[in-house]
Structure formats: structure tokens, C-alpha cells
Design an enzyme around this catalytic site. Structure first.
Site, PDB file in Angstrom:
ATOM      1  N   ASP A 235      -8.996  -6.713  -3.946  1.00 61.56           N
ATOM      2  CA  ASP A 235      -8.436  -5.688  -3.025  1.00 61.56           C
ATOM      3  C   ASP A 235      -9.734  -4.577  -3.315  1.00 61.56           C
ATOM      4  OD1 ASP A 235      -6.831  -3.107  -2.236  1.00 61.56           O
ATOM      5  OD2 ASP A 235      -5.113  -3.637  -3.087  1.00 61.56           O
TER       6      ASP A 235
ATOM      7  N   HIS B 299      -7.401  -6.593   0.101  1.00 63.56           N
ATOM      8  CA  HIS B 299      -6.073  -5.101   0.747  1.00 63.56           C
ATOM      9  C   HIS B 299      -5.369  -5.803   1.833  1.00 63.56           C
ATOM     10  CE1 HIS B 299      -3.826  -1.721  -0.120  1.00 63.56           C
ATOM     11  NE2 HIS B 299      -4.283  -0.896   1.212  1.00 63.56           N
TER      12      HIS B 299
ATOM     13  N   SER C 246       0.562  -1.319  -0.567  1.00 62.13           N
ATOM     14  CA  SER C 246       0.312  -0.339  -0.126  1.00 62.13           C
ATOM     15  C   SER C 246       0.879   1.272   0.336  1.00 62.13           C
ATOM     16  CB  SER C 246      -0.688   0.304   1.707  1.00 62.13           C
ATOM     17  OG  SER C 246      -2.088   1.171   0.891  1.00 62.13           O
TER      18      SER C 246
HETATM   19  C1  LIG Z   1      -6.629  -2.809   5.852  1.00 60.44           C
HETATM   20  O1  LIG Z   1      -5.395  -1.483   5.682  1.00 60.44           O
HETATM   21  C2  LIG Z   1      -6.350  -0.092   5.633  1.00 60.44           C
HETATM   22  C3  LIG Z   1      -4.589   0.662   4.679  1.00 60.44           C
HETATM   23  O2  LIG Z   1      -3.167  -0.294   5.282  1.00 60.44           O
HETATM   24  C4  LIG Z   1      -6.100   0.260   7.358  1.00 60.44           C
HETATM   25  O3  LIG Z   1      -6.873   2.047   6.562  1.00 60.44           O
HETATM   26  C5  LIG Z   1      -7.202  -0.383   7.013  1.00 60.44           C
HETATM   27  O4  LIG Z   1      -7.767  -0.474   8.569  1.00 60.44           O
HETATM   28  C6  LIG Z   1      -6.711  -2.108   6.995  1.00 60.44           C
HETATM   29  N1  LIG Z   1      -7.792  -2.480   7.902  1.00 60.44           N
HETATM   30  C7  LIG Z   1      -7.925  -3.948   8.804  1.00 60.44           C
HETATM   31  C8  LIG Z   1      -9.040  -4.978   8.819  1.00 60.44           C
HETATM   32  O5  LIG Z   1      -6.766  -4.168   9.456  1.00 60.44           O
END
Ligand SMILES: *[C@@H]1O[C@H](CO)[C@@H](O)[C@H](O)[C@H]1NC(C)=O
Ligand SMILES: *[C@@H]1O[C@H](CO)[C@@H](O)[C@H](O)[C@H]1NC(C)=O
Ligand SMILES: *[C@@H]1O[C@H](CO)[C@@H](O)[C@H](O)[C@H]1NC(C)=O
Ligand SMILES: *[C@@H]1O[C@H](CO)[C@@H](O)[C@H](O)[C@H]1NC(C)=O
Length: 307
Positions: free
Chosen positions: A245, A281, A171
């Protein structure tokens, strides 16, 4: 008798002030958006990530807690985890981990542990400014100064500068990896990208469709789409993409893969490797086959080969 023209005048005033009101509210919203986009792009406060940062001794990894000073006076917290360069199974490779935009470097230590103990590579991980226990506030120009300071540190470190450095970022970390690998090609032997984006203005409309008309307001850009063209075509690159994603459209990774330079266009697979995972993602990293391709790539494609 009704004064028609007075009513029309009144109506105009009401409508007019309505328009003015809407305009004011919109302008304020846009101003707020402009101010708060850094908080959106760099949510470094979430999960109390500015308070407690785990350290590698949790995993019994020997490490140095190094403070890196940037040109503009910020102090970055970093963990250096080295193997004994005299040991017979020394790999002479170092993974430079570039963190995603949420959390802190302590939260990435389970991954660092796997890379250090199972794959036997040195690991270097640092907090961007405004993250974890590093000073300052995050913004693009600042994170680039941080990366510059880190690369200066690596160049001046006896063991690190001798080892093959592999940038690894998911990311936002992928954007930093592309910045470093394009600017410091001489110091980098490989790059691993996971679910990263072409640039921020192209991601925002995907997450917040209503903001689509306002992507011109982005002050944070991270122009990977252009920077990746500057990467030396000799450098092996691994692209790891989650087909589901939900934050960065899968197509961004595909386009980056198409754009990145390669020595032999007819044999792109020779230095640039692509792998899709049925994942989103954040969980691509635990998808079946992820660590196999990761280990093969770092072992077989990055010089020195085969260690
Ligand atoms: C997934 O990653 C995003 C960006 O890196 C972050 O904002 C989000 O909190 C994450 N979600 C989880 C469920 O960990
Ligand atoms: C690591 O690699 C560098 C450059 O390839 C080499 O000069 C150095 O001797 C190697 N170090 C070890 C301990 O193998
Ligand atoms: C590795 O070996 C060299 C030469 O024998 C020695 O000078 C150096 O201190 C050793 N390094 C470590 C980390 O043990
Ligand atoms: C480029 O790749 C093709 C396909 O693998 C191969 O046949 C060709 O020899 C390569 N060319 C060079 C210059 O390495």
C-alpha cells in the site's frame, strides 16, 4: 567613509524583512493547507464524479433510488438492491458499502454487482454528502451525521432491519465502517476493512513528508485507532491488507488488527480474520484470493451462518 553601523542596520532590515516575508508566506501556506485539506482528504470533484452517477440498472440489478435526509438537512443519494426474501436461496444478509474518498457510488457498482449477483447478498450503498448527487460538502462531522441517518433508515426498513448487516469499507470507507460498527454494534453482524488507517494525521506525513511537522493542523481526524476499541468483541471482522500500500502504510492495518477487541484472546482467529495480499492501495480488491476469503467470511462467520 563607510558607515558600518548603517550597513549593519541595513543588513538587519533586509534579513529581518526576509524573515518576515518567509513567515508571511509560511503562514499563508499553512492557512491554505488548513482550508484545502478537505479537498485533499475528500477529492469528490475528481473524474467528474459530481456530474454523472451510474445506476444499478446498468447491470440489470433491481434497485430503489432512495433519498436519505440527514439531521442537518442534507439529502443523500443511495441505491438499495434487495433480493426476494421469500425465495428459497435468500441469504438474509446485507452488505453496507462505505465508499473510498475518490469517485462516486456509480464507480463502485461493478463490486456491488458481484456481491449482489454472485454472492447473493442484498447491497446498500450511499453517497456521502458532497459526493455524487448528494447535497452539501464533505467533512468528518457531516459524514458521521450521514452514517447516523443511514443507520436510522436501516433500522426502520422492514427487510433490512431483519437482515444481518455487514459493513464493508476501503480506505476512508474503512474509517466510516469502524465508526458505524462501534456506534451501532446491535445492528451490525460483521465488518470488512480494507487498507484503512489509524487516523488521518498519521497518514498525511506518509503521503506528504514535508507536512509532517504540521499534522496538528488536521481538522479531519477519523480516529479509528480509538473507535475500533469500542467495537463489540463478538462481531466478526475481516482485515484485508495490501502489503505494498503506497497511500496508507501497511502497518496501520496491522495495528488496527492488534487493537480490535476479541472475546477469546488466545483464539483471535475465531472472530477476527487477517489476510495479506501482494497488492497496493487500490488493487487489493482484484488480488488473487481476495473474493474467496471475502465470500468465506461472509458465509461462514457472519450470523446467520452458512447461508
Ligand atoms: C487510488 O485511491 C486513492 C484514494 O482512494 C485515490 O485518490 C487515487 O486516485 C486512486 N488511484 C488510482 C490509480 O485509481
Ligand atoms: C432474517 O433473519 C432474522 C433474524 O435472524 C429473522 O427474524 C428473519 O425471519 C429472517 N428472514 C428471512 C426471510 O429469513
Ligand atoms: C412473501 O410472502 C409473504 C407471505 O406469503 C407475503 O405476504 C409477501 O408479500 C411476500 N413478499 C414478497 C416480496 O413477495
Ligand atoms: C479460546 O481459544 C483457545 C484456542 O483455540 C481454546 O482452546 C479455548 O477453549 C478458547 N476459550 C474459550 C473460552 O472459548
Amino acid at each position: 567613509m563607510l558607515n558600518v553601523s548603517a550597513i549593519i542596520h541595513l543588513a538587519r532590515t533586509v534579513v529581518g524583512s526576509g524573515i518576515i516575508l518567509v513567515s508571511i508566506v509560511s503562514a499563508l501556506s499553512l492557512a491554505a493547507l488548513y482550508v484545502f485539506q478537505r479537498k485533499l482528504v475528500y477529492p469528490s470533484m475528481l473524474k467528474k464524479a459530481r456530474e454523472k452517477v451510474d445506476t444499478p440498472d446498468m447491470f440489470d440489478i433491481p434497485f430503489e433510488n432512495i433519498k436519505i435526509k440527514t439531521k442537518d438537512g442534507e439529502v443523500l443519494q443511495s441505491f438499495l438492491m434487495l433480493h426476494d426474501s421469500n425465495s428459497s436461496d435468500y441469504t438474509n444478509k446485507t452488505i453496507l458499502i462505505l465508499s473510498p474518498n475518490a469517485g462516486n457510488i456509480g464507480m463502485f457498482l461493478p463490486v456491488a454487482n458481484y456481491i449482489y449477483n454472485n454472492l447473493n447478498y442484498n447491497v446498500f450503498i450511499y453517497s456521502y454528502r458532497g459526493y455524487g448527487h448528494s447535497t452539501g460538502h464533505p467533512h468528518e462531522a457531516g459524514l458521521k451525521l450521514d452514517a447516523d441517518a443511514v443507520m436510522d433508515f436501516i433500522a426502520s426498513h422492514k427487510q433490512l432491519s431483519q437482515s444481518s448487516i455487514i459493513t464493508y469499507g476501503r480506505s476512508l470507507g474503512g474509517a466510516v465502517a469502524i465508526y458505524i460498527t462501534s456506534k451501532y454494534g446491535d445492528q451490525i453482524s460483521g465488518m470488512i476493512l480494507e487498507n484503512t488507517f489509524l487516523n488521518i494525521p498519521k497518514v498525511i506525513p506518509h503521503i506528504f513528508p514535508l507536512l509532517k511537522p504540521f499534522s496538528w493542523l488536521c481538522s479531519e481526524f477519523w480516529n479509528s485507532e480509538e473507535d475500533i476499541k469500542l467495537i463489540n468483541s463478538d462481531i466478526p471482522c475481516l482485515f484485508l491488507a495490501g502489503t505494498n500500500d503506497e497511500i496508507v502504510p501497511h502497518d496501520h492495518m496491522k495495528q488496527l488488527f492488534e487493537i480490535v477487541g476479541t472475546k477469546n484472546k488466545s483464539d483471535k482467529q475465531s472472530t477476527k480474520i487477517w489476510r495479506d495480499f501482494n497488492a497496493n492501495h487500490n488493487n487489493t480488491i482484484v488480488a488473487p484470493g481476495y473474493w474467496e476469503i471475502w465470500a468465506d467470511f461472509t458465509k461462514e462467520m457472519v450470523i446467520p451462518i452458512g447461508k
